[in-house]
Design a protein around this motif. Structure first.
Motif, short mmCIF file in Angstrom:
data_model
loop_
_atom_site.label_atom_id
_atom_site.label_comp_id
_atom_site.label_asym_id
_atom_site.label_seq_id
_atom_site.Cartn_x
_atom_site.Cartn_y
_atom_site.Cartn_z
N GLY A 35 -18.23 -4.65 41.79
CA GLY A 35 -19.53 -5.13 41.33
C GLY A 35 -19.46 -5.30 39.83
O GLY A 35 -18.59 -4.71 39.18
N PRO A 36 -20.34 -6.10 39.26
CA PRO A 36 -20.32 -6.33 37.81
C PRO A 36 -20.61 -5.04 37.05
O PRO A 36 -21.22 -4.12 37.60
N PRO A 37 -20.17 -4.95 35.76
CA PRO A 37 -20.41 -3.75 34.97
C PRO A 37 -21.90 -3.41 34.95
O PRO A 37 -22.73 -4.30 34.81
N GLY A 38 -22.21 -2.13 35.12
CA GLY A 38 -23.61 -1.72 35.07
C GLY A 38 -24.34 -1.82 36.39
O GLY A 38 -25.49 -1.44 36.50
N SER A 39 -23.67 -2.36 37.43
CA SER A 39 -24.34 -2.48 38.72
C SER A 39 -24.35 -1.14 39.44
O SER A 39 -25.08 -0.97 40.41
N GLY A 40 -23.54 -0.21 38.98
CA GLY A 40 -23.57 1.14 39.55
C GLY A 40 -22.48 1.40 40.56
O GLY A 40 -22.65 2.24 41.44
N ARG A 41 -21.32 0.70 40.43
CA ARG A 41 -20.29 0.90 41.46
C ARG A 41 -19.73 2.32 41.44
O ARG A 41 -19.53 2.91 42.50
N SER A 42 -19.51 2.92 40.26
CA SER A 42 -18.97 4.28 40.31
C SER A 42 -20.05 5.27 40.70
O SER A 42 -19.76 6.30 41.32
N ASN A 43 -21.32 4.98 40.39
CA ASN A 43 -22.40 5.83 40.89
C ASN A 43 -22.48 5.78 42.40
O ASN A 43 -22.79 6.78 43.06
N ALA A 44 -22.23 4.59 42.97
CA ALA A 44 -22.24 4.46 44.43
C ALA A 44 -21.12 5.29 45.03
O ALA A 44 -21.31 5.99 46.03
N ALA A 45 -19.94 5.25 44.39
CA ALA A 45 -18.81 6.04 44.90
C ALA A 45 -19.13 7.53 44.82
O ALA A 45 -18.85 8.29 45.75
N LYS A 46 -19.76 7.94 43.71
CA LYS A 46 -20.11 9.37 43.56
C LYS A 46 -21.19 9.78 44.57
O LYS A 46 -21.13 10.87 45.13
N ALA A 47 -22.16 8.90 44.78
CA ALA A 47 -23.22 9.21 45.74
C ALA A 47 -22.63 9.37 47.14
O ALA A 47 -22.97 10.29 47.88
N PHE A 48 -21.70 8.48 47.48
CA PHE A 48 -21.05 8.55 48.80
C PHE A 48 -20.26 9.86 48.91
O PHE A 48 -20.32 10.55 49.93
N ALA A 49 -19.55 10.20 47.84
CA ALA A 49 -18.77 11.46 47.84
C ALA A 49 -19.71 12.65 48.03
O ALA A 49 -19.42 13.56 48.82
N ALA A 50 -20.83 12.65 47.32
CA ALA A 50 -21.79 13.76 47.44
C ALA A 50 -22.33 13.84 48.86
O ALA A 50 -22.41 14.92 49.46
N ALA A 51 -22.68 12.67 49.42
CA ALA A 51 -23.25 12.65 50.76
C ALA A 51 -22.25 13.17 51.79
O ALA A 51 -22.63 13.82 52.77
N LEU A 52 -20.96 12.91 51.55
CA LEU A 52 -19.93 13.36 52.49
C LEU A 52 -19.69 14.86 52.38
O LEU A 52 -19.34 15.52 53.37
N GLN A 53 -19.87 15.43 51.19
CA GLN A 53 -19.65 16.88 51.03
C GLN A 53 -20.92 17.67 51.32
O GLN A 53 -20.86 18.88 51.52
N CYS A 54 -22.07 17.00 51.30
CA CYS A 54 -23.36 17.68 51.48
C CYS A 54 -23.60 17.97 52.95
O CYS A 54 -23.36 17.12 53.80
N PRO A 55 -24.08 19.19 53.28
CA PRO A 55 -24.36 19.49 54.69
C PRO A 55 -25.53 18.66 55.25
O PRO A 55 -25.68 18.55 56.46
N ASN A 56 -26.31 18.06 54.34
CA ASN A 56 -27.48 17.29 54.81
C ASN A 56 -27.35 15.79 54.55
O ASN A 56 -28.35 15.10 54.40
N GLY A 57 -26.14 15.30 54.38
CA GLY A 57 -25.94 13.86 54.24
C GLY A 57 -26.39 13.28 52.91
O GLY A 57 -26.70 12.09 52.83
N GLY A 58 -26.45 14.12 51.87
CA GLY A 58 -26.79 13.58 50.54
C GLY A 58 -28.21 13.87 50.13
O GLY A 58 -28.91 12.98 49.63
N CYS A 59 -28.63 15.15 50.29
CA CYS A 59 -30.02 15.53 49.99
C CYS A 59 -30.33 15.42 48.50
O CYS A 59 -31.46 15.21 48.10
N GLY A 60 -29.30 15.60 47.65
CA GLY A 60 -29.52 15.52 46.20
C GLY A 60 -29.97 16.82 45.58
O GLY A 60 -30.08 16.93 44.36
N SER A 61 -30.24 17.86 46.41
CA SER A 61 -30.75 19.10 45.82
C SER A 61 -29.90 20.32 46.14
O SER A 61 -30.13 21.39 45.58
N CYS A 62 -28.90 20.20 47.04
CA CYS A 62 -28.09 21.38 47.37
C CYS A 62 -26.96 21.55 46.35
O CYS A 62 -26.77 20.71 45.47
N GLU A 63 -26.21 22.65 46.49
CA GLU A 63 -25.15 22.96 45.54
C GLU A 63 -24.04 21.91 45.60
O GLU A 63 -23.51 21.49 44.56
N ALA A 64 -23.68 21.49 46.83
CA ALA A 64 -22.60 20.51 46.97
C ALA A 64 -22.96 19.20 46.25
O ALA A 64 -22.17 18.65 45.49
#
Ligand SMILES: [Zn+2]
Length: 377
Positions: A35-64
């Motif tokens: 994606g173009p610079p600033g579109s958030g491609r590395s944020n998307a990769a990090k969000a996906f990584a968090a969701a995969l490690q999170c027991p709740n599919g990416g709740c955004g509030s747990c320790e993982a």
């Protein structure tokens, strides 16, 4: 707030990633986020990584989730680019890490933020790990465009295409996440041309807005060769300031980490043997990084100038059309009445040619002076 909330304007991407979380049998070991610079491609990769490690599919509030997004999760590594390219040494280290059993999480995830900066040798080093992945290892590569990644690597990755987020989507995020006034958020979102980080800076930093207006005034100001040289210098300086906005905080944090890991603070400032060497190596890496960020920042300035000239053409051939640079509408109108359409197109050519020269590693000051002389027409 879930890990997906900041991926504004990326509905289809979020849907497809969430579908994999819901049905792990559809998992792929290598992904390519583009994606173009600033579109958030590395944020998307990090969000996906968090969701995969999170027991709740990416709740955004747990320790993982917190650890992944904060960059401290032991099973999620960011492959860093210190200089203009990712070398074979970093690539081999990542391959070694990918083979490790996850310590806490379910997956061992490697995020390569600038996969387009992998040298051929480094890409070849990754290739084997991507072709025959360890059972728990996942590779998330990020790049501006699919074509920028070596064909043997990208052909083994599942593509994730990020779009340039719309002005409305960015404005909405600035208003809801950062509490920015909706009118200011909209102007900043339009001026950023789809770059979320830049939009936030323009909305929150008056100095950044002033510098932007100063830069966009250049095409109108240069009327002599002497002024061309000054204007080229001005662009290099602006790029330096933009780079500092990004690099300064990272430099300070890394230096303080280094001092802590060598126990410099604990011993009251006395520096142990070996510290000086580690400091020199860190400083070198930081200089290289700053150079790369400055180069990207010069391109950012050129993209702003390009948008300004396009607005001028629009004002000339279709008066009343929506402007990208609504915040400097008076300057656009002044240029539209002073320049001919042909000379405006000539300025656009000069900018495009300059970006091409910089892409081929031309010296910035010279390339910019040449571009400015194309503005004199
Ligand atoms: Zn979570």
């Amino acid at each position: 707030m879930s890990v997906w909330d900041e991926l504004v304007g990326q509905g289809p991407v979020v849907d497809s990633l969430q579908a994999v979380i819901a049905d792990p049998s559809t998992m792929t070991h290598a992904w390519l986020f583009t994606g173009p610079p600033g579109s958030g491609r590395s944020n998307a990769a990090k969000a996906f990584a968090a969701a995969l490690q999170c027991p709740n599919g990416g709740c955004g509030s747990c320790e993982a989730c917190a650890m992944v997004l904060g960059g401290t999760h032991p099973d999620v590594a960011l492959v860093s680019t210190d200089g203009l390219s990712i070398g074979v040494k970093e690539a081999r280290e990542s391959v070694r890490r990918a083979a490790l059993t996850p310590a806490l999480g379910r997956w061992q995830i490697l995020i390569v933020e600038d996969a387009d900066r992998l040298t051929d040798q480094a890409a070849n080093a990754l290739l084997k790990s991507i072709e025959e992945p360890a059972p728990k290892s996942l590779w998330f590569l990020c790049a501006t465009a699919v074509d920028d990644v070596m064909v043997t690597v990208r052909s083994r990755c599942r593509p994730v295409l990020m779009r340039t987020p719309s002005v409305d989507a960015i404005a909405g995020l600035l208003a809801s996440r950062d509490g920015i006034d909706p009118v200011a958020a909209r102007a900043a979102a339009a001026a950023s041309q789809g770059h979320i980080g830049r939009a936030k800076l323009l909305a929150t930093d008056e100095k950044a807005r002033e510098r932007r207006q100063q830069i966009l005034g250049i095409p109108m100001r240069v009327t002599s060769l002497g002024q061309c040289l000054v204007a080229a210098q001005e662009i290099v300086e602006e790029a330096g300031v933009r780079a500092a906005d990004i690099a300064d905080a990272a430099d300070t944090a890394e230096l303080s980490n280094l001092r802590e890991s060598w126990g410099v603070e604990a011993t009251g400032g006395r520096k142990p043997g070996g510290y000086a060497g580690a400091l020199t190596s860190l400083t070198k890496d930081q200089d290289r990084r700053r150079k790369r960020i400055t180069r990207d920042a010069i391109d950012g300035v050129l993209i702003d100038l390009l948008a300004f000239c396009r607005d001028v053409v629009a004002a000339q051939v279709a008066p009343g059309s929506d402007l990208v640079n609504a915040d400097v509408a008076a300057d656009v109108a002044a240029a539209a009445s002073r320049w001919t359409t042909e000379s405006t197109l000539g300025r656009i050519d000069a900018i495009v040619e300059c970006r091409r020269a910089l892409d081929a590693n031309a010296a910035p000051q010279l390339a910019l002076e040449r571009m400015m002389s194309g503005f004199l027409a």
